[in-house]
Motif scaffolding. Sequence first.
Motif, PDB file in Angstrom:
ATOM      1  N   MET A  38      -7.903  47.969  64.519  1.00  0.00           N
ATOM      2  CA  MET A  38      -8.128  48.582  65.827  1.00  0.00           C
ATOM      3  C   MET A  38      -9.537  49.117  66.043  1.00  0.00           C
TER       4      MET A  38
ATOM      5  N   ASP B 126      -6.434  60.808  66.733  1.00  0.00           N
ATOM      6  CA  ASP B 126      -5.560  60.307  67.796  1.00  0.00           C
ATOM      7  C   ASP B 126      -4.422  59.480  67.213  1.00  0.00           C
ATOM      8  N   VAL B 127      -4.752  58.615  66.280  1.00  0.00           N
ATOM      9  CA  VAL B 127      -3.737  57.731  65.689  1.00  0.00           C
ATOM     10  C   VAL B 127      -2.679  58.535  64.931  1.00  0.00           C
ATOM     11  N   THR B 128      -3.112  59.562  64.223  1.00  0.00           N
ATOM     12  CA  THR B 128      -2.146  60.330  63.428  1.00  0.00           C
ATOM     13  C   THR B 128      -1.422  61.382  64.265  1.00  0.00           C
ATOM     14  N   ASN B 129      -2.132  62.075  65.149  1.00  0.00           N
ATOM     15  CA  ASN B 129      -1.512  63.169  65.902  1.00  0.00           C
ATOM     16  C   ASN B 129      -0.793  62.709  67.163  1.00  0.00           C
ATOM     17  N   ASN B 130      -1.386  61.783  67.915  1.00  0.00           N
ATOM     18  CA  ASN B 130      -0.812  61.382  69.197  1.00  0.00           C
ATOM     19  C   ASN B 130       0.047  60.130  69.111  1.00  0.00           C
ATOM     20  N   GLN B 131      -0.277  59.236  68.201  1.00  0.00           N
ATOM     21  CA  GLN B 131       0.487  57.999  68.078  1.00  0.00           C
ATOM     22  C   GLN B 131       1.501  58.050  66.935  1.00  0.00           C
ATOM     23  N   GLY B 132       1.429  59.092  66.131  1.00  0.00           N
ATOM     24  CA  GLY B 132       2.404  59.292  65.070  1.00  0.00           C
ATOM     25  C   GLY B 132       2.323  58.323  63.906  1.00  0.00           C
ATOM     26  N   ARG B 133       1.204  57.636  63.750  1.00  0.00           N
ATOM     27  CA  ARG B 133       1.074  56.705  62.628  1.00  0.00           C
ATOM     28  C   ARG B 133       0.795  57.466  61.345  1.00  0.00           C
ATOM     29  N   ASN B 134       1.349  56.984  60.270  1.00  0.00           N
ATOM     30  CA  ASN B 134       1.111  57.572  58.953  1.00  0.00           C
ATOM     31  C   ASN B 134      -0.010  56.799  58.267  1.00  0.00           C
TER      32      ASN B 134
ATOM     33  N   TYR C 206      -5.134  59.507  54.601  1.00  0.00           N
ATOM     34  CA  TYR C 206      -5.734  60.297  55.683  1.00  0.00           C
ATOM     35  C   TYR C 206      -6.726  61.347  55.159  1.00  0.00           C
TER      36      TYR C 206
END
Length: 126
Positions: A28, A54-62, A66
Motif C-alpha cells: 500500500m 492509520d492502518v493500525t488504529n483506524n483500519q484495525g490491521r495487526n 509495529y
Amino acid sequence: MPEYLGGAANQWHIHNVGKNPQIKLGDMWNKRLVGNEDAHNWKICQEALNVLEDVTNNQGRNIPNYVPLRKAIEQLRDQHNKPEVGGRGKGDVALWSKEAQDMAQAYLKSLEFQKWLQANRDPGEY
C-alpha cells in the motif's frame, strides 16, 4: 548496518540498501528517501508514521512488528531536520517567501482591502 530495519524482508520494513533507504509498508505504501533533501526526507518518514498509525488504529490491521518498525522510522526521521513553515521557527514549512508575506500583510492593512471587506462582509457574520 542491517539491510532491513524495523522488520524482516517479508514484513513491513525500511529497506536500508544504498544511500537512499526505502520505507516499505506492504503493497500500500512505498517511498524512497531522496539524497540531499533533508526536510523532504523528514516529511516522508512522518507520512510513513501517519500511514502506520492509520492502518493500525483506524483500519484495525495487526502489524506484528509495529513497535520496532515505528521506532526505526522515528530514528530515521530524526536524522533529518524538521521542515520550517512560515519563518516562525523550527518545525514550520515556508509556504510563502518573505517578500510575498510582506506584500500580503501590507494589503491586509490597506484601505483598499478594508473597503473590499466592508462591501463583501456577510451581514449575518457579526
